[in-house]
Design an enzyme around this catalytic site. Structure first.
Site, PDB file in Angstrom:
ATOM      1  N   GLU A  73       0.957  -1.216   0.072  1.00 46.52           N
ATOM      2  CA  GLU A  73      -0.182   0.025   0.003  1.00 46.52           C
ATOM      3  C   GLU A  73       0.802   1.325   0.048  1.00 46.52           C
ATOM      4  O   GLU A  73       1.809   1.303   0.931  1.00 46.52           O
ATOM      5  CB  GLU A  73      -0.937  -0.054   1.296  1.00 46.52           C
ATOM      6  CG  GLU A  73      -1.786  -1.181   1.345  1.00 46.52           C
ATOM      7  CD  GLU A  73      -2.596  -1.167   2.645  1.00 46.52           C
ATOM      8  OE1 GLU A  73      -3.293  -0.445   2.824  1.00 46.52           O
ATOM      9  OE2 GLU A  73      -2.315  -1.934   3.426  1.00 46.52           O
ATOM     10  N   ARG A 304       5.760 -13.551   9.509  1.00 46.41           N
ATOM     11  CA  ARG A 304       6.598 -12.301   9.142  1.00 46.41           C
ATOM     12  C   ARG A 304       7.908 -12.137   9.681  1.00 46.41           C
ATOM     13  O   ARG A 304       8.078 -12.831  10.716  1.00 46.41           O
ATOM     14  CB  ARG A 304       5.405 -11.031   9.746  1.00 46.41           C
ATOM     15  CG  ARG A 304       5.262 -11.100  11.164  1.00 46.41           C
ATOM     16  CD  ARG A 304       4.473  -9.999  11.455  1.00 46.41           C
ATOM     17  NE  ARG A 304       5.060  -8.569  11.253  1.00 46.41           N
ATOM     18  CZ  ARG A 304       4.448  -7.361  11.372  1.00 46.41           C
ATOM     19  NH1 ARG A 304       2.986  -7.334  11.494  1.00 46.41           N
ATOM     20  NH2 ARG A 304       5.226  -6.234  11.080  1.00 46.41           N
ATOM     21  N   LYS A 314       3.941  -0.034  11.569  1.00 48.96           N
ATOM     22  CA  LYS A 314       4.105   1.286  11.021  1.00 48.96           C
ATOM     23  C   LYS A 314       3.715   2.327  11.963  1.00 48.96           C
ATOM     24  O   LYS A 314       4.405   3.320  11.717  1.00 48.96           O
ATOM     25  CB  LYS A 314       3.081   1.033   9.874  1.00 48.96           C
ATOM     26  CG  LYS A 314       3.041   2.232   8.869  1.00 48.96           C
ATOM     27  CD  LYS A 314       2.033   2.011   7.706  1.00 48.96           C
ATOM     28  CE  LYS A 314       2.595   0.832   6.675  1.00 48.96           C
ATOM     29  NZ  LYS A 314       1.806   0.489   5.451  1.00 48.96           N
TER      30      LYS A 314
END
Length: 596
Positions: A73, A304, A314
């Site tokens: 994104e 991850r 983030k």
């Protein structure tokens, strides 16, 4: 479009021109190999551009046996975890003769910017990968996504919900309790279609309505409890401008984009494991409507990246930047790829790291030292050697002629004779490291102290005769004498047996350069595990000083990397360096010296 991949496409898929670490087997490779043996995707068609099956009638067979994608994104800068995903997706496509698509999931115009798009593309290229012709955006499919949404309404699988966001949340249920049907769930297809078209036309304010899929409010998987797939956003989109005021949500746009692009293996992290059921439901229903064709993509999840001494959230990274705990997204202490590049980390080091840690479905924590060692190994092979004195102390050779100077020779790389040798100017006054002299030496100290002999690396053997101090007793100058027949590389040099070997630079020829010594941003392995993560910042994560460096380093170009002998691997800062005035950042030390 030709049914055979072009040379350009092959280069983009293979990472041509870049040395690749040996591939390590993992469960994703096993999945791909089984699919290839079974010919699972052999019937796919490709019409030259992504699109619904109806537009591909008569299209040629898809030329790529495997299609993966990297789908960020564009709402922030990539971090170390993204590097693992990039290497995985592009690497699998490369290794199985396929292609990896670069696709931006740009469905939220309120948080996305062209700045992030440019930064992400630059980071992927920097890591050594290229998407060739295969650069796509979810916004490329806004028209198709909208038409598919109308199809869901017409087939009775979607409805416009006019509840408030708070009411929708309250009726969704919990992990142990089913949700409740919306009072608008039985709206007729005709009414929902009319409202949806009016939403698109801009008649309603943000938050007035959403479009939801009609699946199962009692499902054990909360993701299947009538998820919203469209919301109203009167916002300017960085690519489509003001053409749209309804935007698809990620879970809806993502799986359809994969299907439109003939993606075979949709690889994501474990946090999306429960989303797979919704992914499959959406594409299967569209195939039932005749809008997508089998075989459909499948989603596979891997663990991850979790690294010690960093945060990859983030939200936390944004807080570090906005609260000015760091100097920006490209601060060399940040675990972002722009920060890593500025620090002096290498693409080759990241690719080796991705192979070394492997891929699994089990969450684990990787020590940051593993990444640092991968960088160190590559830099050891690729960085020419230079000398810098980080804490300079003057050394005067009293019996060397005041106006004389000569050259000593040093290898550019001790294991690579083909890289040649360089001249190191030598004169009466030198710079040495302050730690290389002790007036009262501790036991086992073999460097300079009164009466002791050491070799000046690549130069002469000298004997310390004393030191000069200022009025406060601080050592200002070390005094010594040299032995003219002891120069390295000459016949008499071997006659001198000394235990100490120290670095030096000619004071007449060296110049002062800014040096930044970076360390880990956090002082604890798992920042934020027990308290506010900001409280665990390492106050010594950056130290700045002025060092004396070889004269040749004055011409170092931005991003040129070197090993400063004894001190580690340094890079000329790509932002702050100027012609004739580089600023040097330490990427990593010669060994793992972290003490916690």
């Amino acid at each position: 479009m030709s049914s055979k991949p072009t040379h350009e496409d092959r280069a983009s898929a293979s990472g041509e021109g870049h040395a690749q670490p040996a591939a390590v087997s993992n469960f994703l490779r096993a999945v791909i190999e089984n699919d290839l043996r079974a010919g699972r995707y052999a019937a796919r068609r490709w019409g030259g551009t992504p699109g619904p099956a109806a537009t591909h009638a008569g299209a040629a067979p898809d030329p790529w046996p495997v299609r993966t994608r990297f789908p960020p994104e564009p709402n922030g800068y990539l971090h170390f975890g993204h590097a693992k995903s990039i290497c995985l997706n592009f690497g699998l496509a490369r290794d199985y003769g396929g292609v990896c698509h670069m696709r931006f999931d740009d469905t939220n115009p309120t948080k996305e910017e062209q700045e992030y798009v440019d930064s992400i593309l630059d980071a992927v290229r920097w890591l050594g990968f290229d998407w060739g012709k295969h650069l796509y955006y979810a916004s490329d499919y806004f028209r198709t996504l909208y038409e598919f949404a109308e199809a869901f309404i017409e087939h009775g699988y979607a409805y416009v919900d006019s509840q408030s966001a708070e009411a929708m949340r309250a009726s969704r249920g919990t992990l142990t309790e089913p949700g409740c049907d919306s009072p608008y769930r039985e709206r007729s297809a005709q009414e929902s279609l009319d409202l949806f078209r009016r939403m698109k036309a801009g008649e309603f304010a943000d938050g007035t309505h959403v479009l939801r899929l009609k699946i199962d409010m009692a499902s054990a998987n909360i993701n299947l409890r009538d998820p919203a797939i469209y919301r109203i956003r009167h916002a300017h989109h960085h690519r489509t401008g003001d053409a749209w005021c309804v935007y698809p949500l990620y879970d809806y746009a993502h799986c359809i984009s994969d299907a439109l692009e003939n993606i075979t293996h949709s690889i994501c992290t474990l946090e999306f494991e429960n989303n797979r059921a919704l992914y499959d439901w959406i594409v299967e229903k569209l195939a039932d409507f005749g809008l997508l064709a089998h075989p459909l993509p499948r989603q596979y999840e891997f663990a991850r990246l979790n690294l010690t001494y960093v945060v990859l959230s983030k939200r936390k990274l944004i807080q570090l930047v906005e609260d000015k705990h760091v100097e920006g997204w490209d601060d060399p202490r940040m675990p972002t790829l722009v920060g890593a590049r500025r620090r002096g980390y290498t693409p080759e080091g990241f690719r080796a790291f991705a192979e070394r840690i492997g891929v699994s479905k089990a969450d684990s924590s990787i020590d940051l030292s593993v990444l640092e060692e991968c960088m160190r190994e590559h830099l050891n092979e690729s960085a020419p050697r230079r000398i810098a004195v980080l804490d300079p102390l003057k050394l005067v050779i009293d019996n060397y002629p005041e106006d004389a100077e000569e050259n000593c020779e040093a290898p550019n790389h001790p294991q690579k004779p083909e890289w040649g040798r360089r001249a190191l100017p030598f004169s009466r006054e030198l710079w040495i490291e302050r730690e290389d002299f002790a007036e009262q030496p501790p036991k086992g100290y073999f460097r300079l102290f009164p009466g002791n002999r050491v070799r000046l690396r690549y130069g002469y053997v000298v004997e310390c005769t004393g030191c000069d101090k200022d009025a406060a007793g601080n050592i200002m100058t070390v005094r010594c004498s040299y032995f003219p027949d002891s120069k390295s590389g000459t016949p008499g040099a071997n006659a001198y047996k000394v235990k100490g070997n120290i670095h030096w630079l000619s004071a007449r020829h060296a110049y002062a350069a800014p040096i930044r010594l970076y360390d880990r941003l956090f002082k604890t392995p798992h920042p934020g595990a027990a308290e506010d993560f900001v409280a665990e910042l390492n106050p010594d994560s950056m130290r700045q000083s002025s060092a004396q460096v070889e004269p040749a380093l004055r011409e170092a170009q931005p991003e040129a990397r070197f090993q400063f002998e004894r001190h580690g691997y340094f890079v000329a800062d790509r932002v702050d360096s100027r012609a004739g005035a580089p600023v040097f950042n330490r990427a990593v030390g010669l060994k793992d010296s972290w003490r916690g």
